[in-house]
Design a protein around this motif. Structure first.
Motif, PDB file in Angstrom:
ATOM      1  N   SER A 188       3.880  -1.711   3.851  1.00 53.08           N
ATOM      2  CA  SER A 188       2.591  -1.975   4.501  1.00 53.08           C
ATOM      3  C   SER A 188       1.762  -2.819   3.538  1.00 53.08           C
ATOM      4  CB  SER A 188       1.874  -0.664   4.804  1.00 53.08           C
ATOM      5  OG  SER A 188       0.577  -0.907   5.294  1.00 53.08           O
ATOM      6  N   LYS A 189       1.347  -4.013   3.975  1.00 54.19           N
ATOM      7  CA  LYS A 189       0.739  -4.989   3.058  1.00 54.19           C
ATOM      8  C   LYS A 189      -0.736  -5.214   3.354  1.00 54.19           C
ATOM      9  CE  LYS A 189       4.094  -7.725   4.314  1.00 54.19           C
ATOM     10  NZ  LYS A 189       5.014  -8.871   4.487  1.00 54.19           N
ATOM     11  N   ILE A 190      -1.414  -5.690   2.321  1.00 55.57           N
ATOM     12  CA  ILE A 190      -2.794  -6.157   2.467  1.00 55.57           C
ATOM     13  C   ILE A 190      -2.864  -7.559   1.876  1.00 55.57           C
ATOM     14  CG2 ILE A 190      -3.880  -3.874   2.445  1.00 55.57           C
ATOM     15  CD1 ILE A 190      -4.493  -4.315  -0.524  1.00 55.57           C
ATOM     16  N   LYS A 191      -3.812  -8.361   2.375  1.00 58.38           N
ATOM     17  CA  LYS A 191      -3.936  -9.736   1.922  1.00 58.38           C
ATOM     18  C   LYS A 191      -4.670  -9.851   0.598  1.00 58.38           C
ATOM     19  CE  LYS A 191      -3.730 -11.875   6.504  1.00 58.38           C
ATOM     20  NZ  LYS A 191      -4.431 -12.753   7.479  1.00 58.38           N
ATOM     21  N   ILE A 219      -8.892   1.759   0.322  1.00 58.78           N
ATOM     22  CA  ILE A 219      -7.625   1.954  -0.393  1.00 58.78           C
ATOM     23  C   ILE A 219      -7.914   1.844  -1.883  1.00 58.78           C
ATOM     24  CG2 ILE A 219      -5.297   1.059  -0.787  1.00 58.78           C
ATOM     25  CD1 ILE A 219      -5.403  -0.095   2.048  1.00 58.78           C
ATOM     26  N   GLU A 220      -7.562   2.858  -2.638  1.00 60.39           N
ATOM     27  CA  GLU A 220      -7.838   2.877  -4.064  1.00 60.39           C
ATOM     28  C   GLU A 220      -6.852   1.979  -4.819  1.00 60.39           C
ATOM     29  OE1 GLU A 220      -7.774   6.856  -5.432  1.00 60.39           O
ATOM     30  OE2 GLU A 220      -9.482   7.524  -4.193  1.00 60.39           O
ATOM     31  N   ALA A 221      -7.296   1.542  -5.996  1.00 60.08           N
ATOM     32  CA  ALA A 221      -6.453   0.656  -6.812  1.00 60.08           C
ATOM     33  C   ALA A 221      -5.149   1.335  -7.201  1.00 60.08           C
ATOM     34  CB  ALA A 221      -7.218   0.219  -8.056  1.00 60.08           C
ATOM     35  N   ASN A 222      -5.196   2.648  -7.399  1.00 56.95           N
ATOM     36  CA  ASN A 222      -3.984   3.370  -7.795  1.00 56.95           C
ATOM     37  C   ASN A 222      -2.941   3.423  -6.690  1.00 56.95           C
ATOM     38  OD1 ASN A 222      -4.854   3.944 -10.413  1.00 56.95           O
ATOM     39  ND2 ASN A 222      -5.939   5.787  -9.761  1.00 56.95           N
ATOM     40  N   ASN A 223      -3.329   3.076  -5.477  1.00 61.08           N
ATOM     41  CA  ASN A 223      -2.389   3.123  -4.354  1.00 61.08           C
ATOM     42  C   ASN A 223      -1.869   1.736  -3.978  1.00 61.08           C
ATOM     43  OD1 ASN A 223      -2.717   5.912  -4.117  1.00 61.08           O
ATOM     44  ND2 ASN A 223      -4.481   5.682  -2.754  1.00 61.08           N
ATOM     45  N   ILE A 224      -2.146   0.746  -4.816  1.00 51.79           N
ATOM     46  CA  ILE A 224      -1.662  -0.613  -4.555  1.00 51.79           C
ATOM     47  C   ILE A 224      -0.488  -0.904  -5.500  1.00 51.79           C
ATOM     48  CG2 ILE A 224      -2.244  -3.068  -4.623  1.00 51.79           C
ATOM     49  CD1 ILE A 224      -5.103  -2.313  -3.892  1.00 51.79           C
ATOM     50  N   VAL A 225       0.572  -1.381  -4.900  1.00 50.79           N
ATOM     51  CA  VAL A 225       1.789  -1.707  -5.660  1.00 50.79           C
ATOM     52  C   VAL A 225       2.100  -3.191  -5.465  1.00 50.79           C
ATOM     53  CG1 VAL A 225       4.236  -1.214  -6.007  1.00 50.79           C
ATOM     54  CG2 VAL A 225       2.669   0.639  -5.322  1.00 50.79           C
ATOM     55  N   PHE A 226       2.225  -3.916  -6.564  1.00 50.86           N
ATOM     56  CA  PHE A 226       2.618  -5.325  -6.504  1.00 50.86           C
ATOM     57  C   PHE A 226       4.147  -5.390  -6.478  1.00 50.86           C
ATOM     58  CE2 PHE A 226      -1.590  -5.293  -8.331  1.00 50.86           C
ATOM     59  CZ  PHE A 226      -2.209  -6.407  -7.777  1.00 50.86           C
ATOM     60  N   ALA A 227       4.685  -5.938  -5.408  1.00 49.56           N
ATOM     61  CA  ALA A 227       6.138  -5.977  -5.230  1.00 49.56           C
ATOM     62  C   ALA A 227       6.660  -7.410  -5.301  1.00 49.56           C
ATOM     63  CB  ALA A 227       6.518  -5.343  -3.895  1.00 49.56           C
ATOM     64  N   ALA A 241      -8.626  -4.120   0.961  1.00 48.55           N
ATOM     65  CA  ALA A 241      -8.394  -2.780   0.425  1.00 48.55           C
ATOM     66  C   ALA A 241      -9.696  -1.998   0.345  1.00 48.55           C
ATOM     67  CB  ALA A 241      -7.753  -2.878  -0.952  1.00 48.55           C
ATOM     68  N   THR A 242     -10.771  -2.691  -0.079  1.00 52.19           N
ATOM     69  CA  THR A 242     -12.070  -2.020  -0.155  1.00 52.19           C
ATOM     70  C   THR A 242     -12.556  -1.611   1.225  1.00 52.19           C
ATOM     71  OG1 THR A 242     -12.625  -3.341  -2.109  1.00 52.19           O
ATOM     72  CG2 THR A 242     -14.442  -2.259  -0.963  1.00 52.19           C
ATOM     73  N   VAL A 299       0.844  -1.192   0.000  1.00 53.35           N
ATOM     74  CA  VAL A 299       0.000   0.000   0.000  1.00 53.35           C
ATOM     75  C   VAL A 299       0.875   1.236   0.000  1.00 53.35           C
ATOM     76  CG1 VAL A 299      -1.788   1.302   1.215  1.00 53.35           C
ATOM     77  CG2 VAL A 299      -1.827  -1.206   1.244  1.00 53.35           C
ATOM     78  N   ASP A 300       0.626   2.090  -0.986  1.00 52.04           N
ATOM     79  CA  ASP A 300       1.325   3.371  -1.044  1.00 52.04           C
ATOM     80  C   ASP A 300       0.521   4.369  -0.219  1.00 52.04           C
ATOM     81  OD1 ASP A 300       2.793   5.584  -1.632  1.00 52.04           O
ATOM     82  OD2 ASP A 300       2.435   5.559  -3.794  1.00 52.04           O
ATOM     83  N   ALA A 301       0.770   4.344   1.075  1.00 53.92           N
ATOM     84  CA  ALA A 301      -0.039   5.143   1.998  1.00 53.92           C
ATOM     85  C   ALA A 301       0.159   6.632   1.804  1.00 53.92           C
ATOM     86  CB  ALA A 301       0.302   4.769   3.443  1.00 53.92           C
TER      87      ALA A 301
END
Length: 542
Positions: free
Chosen positions: A72-75, A85-93, A80-81, A51-53
């Motif tokens: 900072s991670k989400i499962k 947390i918006e889709a644009n703020n999620i980063v796949f690492a 996220a919903t 999460v790009d907080a």
């Protein structure tokens, strides 16, 4: 007449040479089968959802999936919903390699394939022709506590090709699509210990960006790299074979230049084949262990392409020189109809390689397979290349058949000879035919290797069908090429031994004169490396 070693060496010595070469060929297969590991290794990765907080797109910020500075991670996206947390703020690492491991320059290259896990939702289905847009960044570092250095950044588009095997009803909500693997990244060197991928899927409803691509649950990656153990065995083979071919090539050309006549085309083309074999043998890959040379993959393809062109052209000229009349042979221009397509095909291979690996020197995420047009062109190119390779082999078989028929036609003069001289020429014909059969076997293995290499390189685009190539095949074919070139230069080098010295009595000399007229009419005006070469080219002068 001195002739070549293949004609003047005793049968016993020739058999010993053949057995030694055969043992080396078996050894080259055994090196790959018993010593070297498989050529490549595939490692599976599951991207971590970070999460790009701060809601920033600063280039210096990197998201680590694990470690002391992990993000900072989400499962899942339900979480996220719930947290808005918006889709644009999620980063796949994705961190390459897995924890407690390191990448190595011995891995030579890194190829990454991507697959989306997409769930079926009645209200969010994958549209026809859906295109996934990714904001991808690649970084590296050589210390676990060091800072990440950006290596590449690109906006990439990949077309989704997914099938839903069951009926699209509300009862099947949550089931997963079956999606094809997608080409993602290729790096031509692995000079750093750790790599980090950050992947964003930006959503823009107004511009229709990432709209209609379904509900993406996860991103899976497959990292493919060359095994370090195989690399060491491969480098060792190159290091051993380079001086071997270089020494025999210098020795061969020295003997050619010591002759009173100028070298003929067949002798020149054998020497050129030795040069191309030396060029592909030189182990410049050793430098890739200490230097970040991302162009080594492209350079390797160019070297192999030059050798393919030289080898295929040599076989055509080698057969042709035993078919041409004396007025036509010994001229390269005569073979333009056969050699021209080989050169053109090699040039097309070079252009195709430059269109992908050439661009990847600047953007490792580029792939010619990413677009419909590129995929169709690449698939068509591989299929046409395979068909052309098979047609070439059939044409070569036809030429060898013609050579055999031409040589057999010369045997009509043999019964009129004395027994000793007849046996001599029958032995020459047998040796030549055996060499031609070995040439056909080498050509067949080369064509098979070329086709399998082309299919294997693009195996993830063939609907999951993979051709497994083990190390023994690679080392065996590579050893075969070197032994074949070595044998040609050794056997076709001018011999210091002269057939008939001390073998003919005074009484035989008168009888042999008639045989010389029958079989070698005007041969004194025919220059060539072997008696068979001269026999097959005398018709025009008669």
């Amino acid at each position: 007449m001195a002739g070549a070693i293949i004609e003047n060496m005793s049968t016993k010595k020739l058999v010993i040479v053949g057995v030694i070469l055969l043992l080396f060929q078996a050894f080259s297969f055994m090196v790959g089968g018993l010593i070297a590991p498989s050529p490549t290794t595939a490692v599976h990765y599951l991207a971590t959802k970070c999460v790009d907080a701060v809601k920033t797109s600063q280039k210096e910020e990197w998201f680590m999936p694990w470690g002391p500075d992990q993000c900072s991670k989400i499962k899942d996206f339900e979480e996220a919903t719930a947290k808005r947390i918006e889709a644009n703020n999620i980063v796949f690492a994705v961190h390459i390699p897995l924890p407690h491991r390191e990448m190595s320059p011995w891995f030579q290259f890194m190829l990454v394939i991507l697959q989306f896990d997409i769930a079926f939702k009645m209200h969010n289905q994958i549209e026809d022709g859906a295109m996934a847009t990714m904001d991808v960044r690649l970084a590296y570092r050589d210390d676990l506590m060091g800072l990440w250095t950006e290596m590449a950044h690109s906006i990439e588009h990949r077309k989704l090709n997914c099938n839903f095997t069951t009926s699209k009803t509300p009862e099947n909500d949550g089931r997963y699509y079956e999606c094809d693997l997608l080409p993602f990244m290729e790096v031509g060197s692995v000079s750093h210990k750790y790599y980090l991928l950050n992947i964003r899927l930006p959503v823009n409803e107004r511009k229709k960006v990432n709209i209609g691509i379904g509900e993406i649950k996860d991103i899976r990656l497959v990292g493919i790299h060359q095994n370090g153990g195989f690399t060491k065995v491969w480098f060792a083979m190159k290091t051993f074979l380079t001086p071997s071919i270089l020494i025999i090539m210098i020795w061969y050309w020295k003997r050619i230049t010591q002759m009173t006549r100028p070298p003929v085309l067949l002798e020149k083309i054998i020497f050129a084949l030795g040069i191309s074999m030396t060029f592909i043998n030189i182990p410049v890959e050793w430098f890739s262990v200490g230097f970040d040379w991302t162009w080594m993959l492209l350079f390797g393809d160019i070297r192999q392409g030059i050798f393919y062109a030289m080898l295929l052209s040599f076989w055509i000229i080698f057969c042709g020189e035993h078919l041409m009349d004396q007025t036509e042979r010994n001229r390269l221009s005569v073979y333009w109809k056969q050699v021209g397509p080989i050169v053109f095909g090699s040039f097309c291979l070079f252009i195709f390689d430059m269109c992908e690996r050439g661009v990847q020197l600047k953007n490792p995420f580029y792939s010619i397979w990413a677009s419909d047009v590129g995929t169709e062109l690449a698939m068509a190119f591989i299929i046409v290349a395979g068909i052309c390779a098979c047609l070439y082999f059939l044409f070569l078989c036809f030429m060898v058949f013609q050579v055999f028929r031409n040589v057999s036609g010369k045997r009509s003069a043999l019964p009129a000879m004395t027994k000793a001289r007849r046996l001599h020429y029958e032995g020459l014909i047998f040796r030549f035919k055996f060499l031609m059969l070995v040439t056909l076997a080498c050509a067949a293995m080369t064509v098979i290797f070329f086709i399998i290499s082309q299919v294997n390189e693009g195996h993830w685009h063939w609907g999951g069908y993979t051709v497994q190539v083990n190390s023994a095949f690679f080392t065996g074919i590579y050893g075969m090429w070197n032994l074949y070139v070595f044998a040609l230069m050794f056997l076709y080098a001018p011999s210091h031994k002269r057939y008939g010295d001390g073998q003919s009595s005074v009484g035989d000399q008168g009888g042999n004169s008639g045989e010389d007229i029958q079989l070698t009419t005007t041969i004194t005006h025919v220059d060539g490396p072997t008696e068979i070469y001269k026999m097959t080219g005398k018709e025009a002068q008669e």
